[in-house]
Design a protein around this motif. Structure first.
Motif, PDB file in Angstrom:
ATOM      1  N   LYS A   1       0.765  -1.248  -0.062  1.00 55.75           N
ATOM      2  CA  LYS A   1      -0.112   0.040   0.069  1.00 55.75           C
ATOM      3  C   LYS A   1       0.863   1.528  -0.097  1.00 55.75           C
ATOM      4  O   LYS A   1       0.477   2.330  -0.591  1.00 55.75           O
ATOM      5  CB  LYS A   1      -1.071  -0.116   1.016  1.00 55.75           C
ATOM      6  CG  LYS A   1      -2.181  -1.058   1.227  1.00 55.75           C
ATOM      7  CD  LYS A   1      -2.993  -1.042   2.183  1.00 55.75           C
ATOM      8  CE  LYS A   1      -3.926  -2.194   2.229  1.00 55.75           C
ATOM      9  NZ  LYS A   1      -4.904  -2.065   3.649  1.00 55.75           N
ATOM     10  N   ASN A   2       2.105   1.234   0.594  1.00 51.66           N
ATOM     11  CA  ASN A   2       2.924   2.421   0.831  1.00 51.66           C
ATOM     12  C   ASN A   2       3.753   2.395  -0.553  1.00 51.66           C
ATOM     13  O   ASN A   2       4.739   3.341  -0.461  1.00 51.66           O
ATOM     14  CB  ASN A   2       3.647   2.357   1.993  1.00 51.66           C
ATOM     15  CG  ASN A   2       2.722   2.519   3.135  1.00 51.66           C
ATOM     16  OD1 ASN A   2       1.634   3.091   3.369  1.00 51.66           O
ATOM     17  ND2 ASN A   2       2.958   1.858   4.301  1.00 51.66           N
ATOM     18  N   LEU A   3       3.833   1.633  -1.508  1.00 51.32           N
ATOM     19  CA  LEU A   3       4.804   1.596  -2.516  1.00 51.32           C
ATOM     20  C   LEU A   3       4.658   2.931  -3.507  1.00 51.32           C
ATOM     21  O   LEU A   3       5.680   3.443  -3.769  1.00 51.32           O
ATOM     22  CB  LEU A   3       4.562   0.331  -3.466  1.00 51.32           C
ATOM     23  CG  LEU A   3       5.219  -1.035  -3.097  1.00 51.32           C
ATOM     24  CD1 LEU A   3       5.090  -2.038  -4.012  1.00 51.32           C
ATOM     25  CD2 LEU A   3       6.888  -0.763  -3.009  1.00 51.32           C
ATOM     26  N   LEU A   4       3.684   3.486  -3.715  1.00 58.92           N
ATOM     27  CA  LEU A   4       3.443   4.685  -4.440  1.00 58.92           C
ATOM     28  C   LEU A   4       4.008   5.801  -3.725  1.00 58.92           C
ATOM     29  O   LEU A   4       4.786   6.678  -4.408  1.00 58.92           O
ATOM     30  CB  LEU A   4       1.782   5.070  -4.647  1.00 58.92           C
ATOM     31  CG  LEU A   4       1.124   4.152  -5.518  1.00 58.92           C
ATOM     32  CD1 LEU A   4      -0.415   4.332  -5.515  1.00 58.92           C
ATOM     33  CD2 LEU A   4       1.704   3.940  -6.892  1.00 58.92           C
ATOM     34  N   ASP A   5       3.993   5.798  -2.396  1.00 59.76           N
ATOM     35  CA  ASP A   5       4.641   6.999  -1.708  1.00 59.76           C
ATOM     36  C   ASP A   5       6.128   6.517  -1.448  1.00 59.76           C
ATOM     37  O   ASP A   5       7.129   7.574  -1.411  1.00 59.76           O
ATOM     38  CB  ASP A   5       4.008   7.184  -0.355  1.00 59.76           C
ATOM     39  CG  ASP A   5       2.659   7.673  -0.482  1.00 59.76           C
ATOM     40  OD1 ASP A   5       2.250   8.055  -1.265  1.00 59.76           O
ATOM     41  OD2 ASP A   5       2.015   7.277   0.652  1.00 59.76           O
ATOM     42  N   GLU A   6       6.581   5.481  -1.287  1.00 59.55           N
ATOM     43  CA  GLU A   6       8.300   5.002  -1.356  1.00 59.55           C
ATOM     44  C   GLU A   6       8.511   3.993  -2.141  1.00 59.55           C
ATOM     45  O   GLU A   6       8.391   2.856  -2.144  1.00 59.55           O
ATOM     46  CB  GLU A   6       8.298   4.789  -0.004  1.00 59.55           C
ATOM     47  CG  GLU A   6       8.012   5.415   1.118  1.00 59.55           C
ATOM     48  CD  GLU A   6       8.305   4.911   2.730  1.00 59.55           C
ATOM     49  OE1 GLU A   6       8.632   3.986   2.692  1.00 59.55           O
ATOM     50  OE2 GLU A   6       7.671   5.618   3.475  1.00 59.55           O
ATOM     51  N   PRO A   7       8.509   4.423  -3.475  1.00 60.06           N
ATOM     52  CA  PRO A   7       8.887   3.283  -4.729  1.00 60.06           C
ATOM     53  C   PRO A   7      10.154   2.696  -4.412  1.00 60.06           C
ATOM     54  O   PRO A   7      10.365   1.727  -5.049  1.00 60.06           O
ATOM     55  CB  PRO A   7       8.976   4.272  -5.912  1.00 60.06           C
ATOM     56  CG  PRO A   7       8.989   5.676  -5.505  1.00 60.06           C
ATOM     57  CD  PRO A   7       8.337   5.644  -4.233  1.00 60.06           C
TER      58      PRO A   7
ATOM     59  N   LEU B   1      10.115  -5.665  -8.000  1.00 58.59           N
ATOM     60  CA  LEU B   1      10.315  -4.279  -7.921  1.00 58.59           C
ATOM     61  C   LEU B   1      11.567  -3.887  -8.677  1.00 58.59           C
ATOM     62  O   LEU B   1      11.735  -2.777  -9.381  1.00 58.59           O
ATOM     63  CB  LEU B   1      10.254  -3.816  -6.558  1.00 58.59           C
ATOM     64  CG  LEU B   1       8.973  -3.900  -5.784  1.00 58.59           C
ATOM     65  CD1 LEU B   1       9.162  -3.463  -4.290  1.00 58.59           C
ATOM     66  CD2 LEU B   1       7.803  -3.052  -6.489  1.00 58.59           C
TER      67      LEU B   1
ATOM     68  N   LYS C   1      11.242  -4.379 -12.281  1.00 63.14           N
ATOM     69  CA  LYS C   1      10.358  -3.014 -12.713  1.00 63.14           C
ATOM     70  C   LYS C   1      11.151  -1.851 -13.059  1.00 63.14           C
ATOM     71  O   LYS C   1      11.040  -1.292 -13.900  1.00 63.14           O
ATOM     72  CB  LYS C   1       9.149  -2.938 -11.704  1.00 63.14           C
ATOM     73  CG  LYS C   1       8.321  -1.831 -12.212  1.00 63.14           C
ATOM     74  CD  LYS C   1       7.058  -1.738 -11.070  1.00 63.14           C
ATOM     75  CE  LYS C   1       6.178  -0.459 -11.630  1.00 63.14           C
ATOM     76  NZ  LYS C   1       5.092  -0.413 -10.579  1.00 63.14           N
ATOM     77  N   GLU C   2      12.062  -1.535 -12.093  1.00 64.39           N
ATOM     78  CA  GLU C   2      12.749  -0.133 -12.320  1.00 64.39           C
ATOM     79  C   GLU C   2      13.580  -0.322 -13.220  1.00 64.39           C
ATOM     80  O   GLU C   2      13.860   0.378 -14.032  1.00 64.39           O
ATOM     81  CB  GLU C   2      13.572  -0.220 -10.975  1.00 64.39           C
ATOM     82  CG  GLU C   2      14.405   1.108 -10.867  1.00 64.39           C
ATOM     83  CD  GLU C   2      15.048   1.170  -9.665  1.00 64.39           C
ATOM     84  OE1 GLU C   2      15.884   2.273  -9.465  1.00 64.39           O
ATOM     85  OE2 GLU C   2      14.819   0.662  -8.568  1.00 64.39           O
TER      86      GLU C   2
ATOM     87  N   GLN D   1      11.621  -0.288 -16.503  1.00 62.32           N
ATOM     88  CA  GLN D   1      11.318   1.185 -16.819  1.00 62.32           C
ATOM     89  C   GLN D   1      12.619   2.022 -17.344  1.00 62.32           C
ATOM     90  O   GLN D   1      12.318   2.705 -18.329  1.00 62.32           O
ATOM     91  CB  GLN D   1      10.959   1.858 -15.490  1.00 62.32           C
ATOM     92  CG  GLN D   1       9.587   1.626 -15.050  1.00 62.32           C
ATOM     93  CD  GLN D   1       9.235   2.098 -13.721  1.00 62.32           C
ATOM     94  OE1 GLN D   1       9.986   2.611 -12.904  1.00 62.32           O
ATOM     95  NE2 GLN D   1       7.773   1.910 -13.285  1.00 62.32           N
TER      96      GLN D   1
END
Length: 579
Positions: A312-318, A341, A344-345, A348
């Protein structure tokens, strides 16, 4: 109906995993309680059945043993009763018997020595007068009520005034065996019996810890027992039946009976040790259930909730990553999440780089298209030009220039044809045109020899398979020889119906190390040898794209001897592949 019931059950299941574990624990507690109750019930039922069955078995054993005991006693008694001394004693006159008193006393002692249970022996005539035996002992004994009974009979218990001990009697009738008075009763032999033998039989009659077993005579006097005094339990009334399980059975025809008395609590419940064990087992299961519930919360529910909060906190702390140092499935899941993750980075970043390159390529493409429009050459213009050169050469009688120009024109025309699959004959004609050019170029020092079967010419193959091999043999093989050399092209059909293409030269060849490097390059399908072996690599790739594992590519070479390339393909071919 079942579908609605299933939907109702699904709706009642809580969404929280921990709440589901609590509900499951409660259900297991209810199940455990039910199983415990059923275990006690079935244990009690089985205990009742087992105890009653064991009691019946014990009583049947007692009946059997009493029968054996009776038969054993009968043998001893009949031996004495019909011995010459005892039998003759019955027929003597009273004055004669005084002479044989010692003899009959000796017979009595011998019998009592052989049978320990016999305490006293008395002989009575047919009027039931004592004619032999201890008069002081027998005068207090109650004689059998039916003195006319013609078989051995077990009597009742009595307490002797002679010595104060308890005995029971056995009477044995003696009959006349002579022919004149056969069957007439002469008298009886009466035995006073101890209970030692019967007590030994009763020793193994225990059914439960507090059970009792009694052997009673006709008057319900205790002959032998295993347990307390029967007066505690008899007479049997309804009140006693509520406290005790009592069972009777006859032992002999005289009315002796065996009575079993077992407390009802032992029949219905059994030993408390069994139920204590059952209770301890279910208490252990209960404790184990609580421990498992705590374990699941700590080891499964809490880490899952931690993962949920992290996601849930990934958007705030990617850039955050999970820190769970475990080697089980949850630990691997956390590592996989961190890896995902990271990937994914990286993805990107790659997408951004790719988009940048695509933008640059698009710009380059626009520039190339502009240049292409400016410098576009029509292939027909090239053919017409070559045809014009050939015509001029013929005009000036330069036939060699005309032939080489014609061969070059045919090479270009064959190469740009749209067909991917051609006849073997067409491919060989293409090689011949190339060989003609090579012949002019090297002034006949390099020769190309073509050999094939007539049946093979109409078979189909992929285009431009042989000419690159011949070219490779010319420029990497025979060209390096000062005196030139030969290239041999052979196409044949194997016994298995396969096509075998062989291009062999007698040029400089290659070392084993170099041959291994070329094969390794082909297997990797790489382009590290692109400048030197583009023909081989192109052919190798096209073979495997077109035929797959059905195609075979063989490379043989010896330094200073030459090189041979052999290709084997299926005899049939599909023409819808793009190679």
């Amino acid at each position: 109906m079942m579908k609605k019931l299933r939907q109702m059950i699904v709706k009642t299941i809580p969404d929280s995993l921990y709440q589901q574990i609590k509900v499951l624990s409660a259900m297991l507690l209810v199940v455990l309680a039910g199983v415990c109750t059923m275990s006690i019930y079935y244990t009690a039922s089985a205990n009742v059945s087992n105890i009653k069955m064991l009691n019946n078995d014990k009583m049947e054993q007692m009946q059997s043993k009493m029968k054996e005991y009776s038969e054993s006693i009968y043998g001893r008694i009949s031996t004495l009763a019909y011995s010459p001394s005892a039998y003759g004693y019955f027929t003597m006159a009273e004055e004669e018997r005084s002479i044989y008193v010692d003899e009959i006393t000796s017979a009595f002692l011998n019998t009592m020595t052989l049978e320990d249970d016999i305490e006293q022996i008395g002989m009575y005539d047919e009027e039931m007068n004592l004619i032999a035996g201890n008069e002081a002992f027998w005068q207090q004994v109650k004689l059998p009520s039916n003195s006319e009974k013609n078989e051995m009979e077990f009597g009742t218990m009595f307490v002797s005034d002679y010595n104060g001990h308890s005995y029971y009697t056995i009477s044995f009738p003696v009959f006349d065996l002579s022919s004149e008075g056969y069957g007439t009763r002469r008298g009886i032999v009466l035995f006073a019996m101890r209970t030692v033998g019967i007590d030994d039989i009763m020793e193994d009659m225990k059914v439960t810890n507090n059970s009792r077993m009694y052997l009673l005579d006709q008057n319900e006097n205790i002959i032998s027992s295993y347990g307390d005094d029967y007066r505690k339990y008899f007479p049997i009334d309804e009140q006693k039946k509520s406290y005790y399980y009592i069972k009777e059975c006859k032992v002999n025809k005289e009315g002796w009976k065996l009575v079993s008395v077992i407390p009802q609590k032992e029949v219905m419940i059994g030993t408390w040790d069994l139920y204590v064990d059952i209770a301890m087992m279910y208490i252990f299961l209960l404790v184990l259930l609580m421990v498992m519930r705590s374990f699941f919360k700590k080891r499964i529910v809490d880490p899952i909730e931690q993962m949920d909060t992290f996601v849930k906190n990934l958007l705030d702390e990617p850039d955050a990553r999970m820190e769970i140092n475990r080697k089980d499935e949850i630990g691997r899941l956390a590592k996989s999440l961190n890896w995902m993750l990271d990937e994914k980075e990286i993805l990107q970043n790659n997408v951004q780089q790719f988009q940048k390159k695509m933008y640059e390529m698009e710009l380059s493409k626009k520039k190339i298209q502009i240049l292409a429009y400016r410098n576009q050459i029509n292939p027909h213009f090239l053919y017409n030009t070559l045809g014009c050169i050939r015509a001029m050469a013929l005009y000036y009688d330069k036939e060699d220039i005309a032939e080489i120009t014609m061969s070059l024109s045919e090479l270009f025309r064959y190469g740009v044809r749209g067909d991917n699959v051609v006849l073997v004959e067409e491919e060989l004609n293409h090689v011949k045109e190339y060989a003609r050019i090579i012949d002019y170029r090297f002034a006949g020092n390099i020769r190309v020899h073509i050999q094939t079967d007539k049946a093979v010419k109409k078979k189909k193959m992929i285009k431009l398979l042989l000419q690159p091999l011949v070219e490779n043999a010319v420029f990497h093989g025979v060209e390096k020889n000062l005196n030139g050399g030969d290239v041999f092209v052979n196409v044949e059909l194997t016994d298995e119906g396969l096509l075998r293409f062989c291009v062999e030269d007698n040029g400089c060849g290659m070392s084993e190390e170099r041959r291994g490097a070329v094969l390794e390059m082909l297997e990797k399908k790489g382009d590290d040898e692109h400048a030197k072996s583009i023909g081989l690599l192109n052919i190798y790739k096209r073979l495997h794209l077109f035929y797959g594992e059905e195609a075979k590519f063989l490379l043989e070479s010896s330094s200073g001897v030459g090189t041979r390339v052999t290709i084997i393909t299926p005899g049939q071919i599909q023409e819808d592949k793009n190679v």
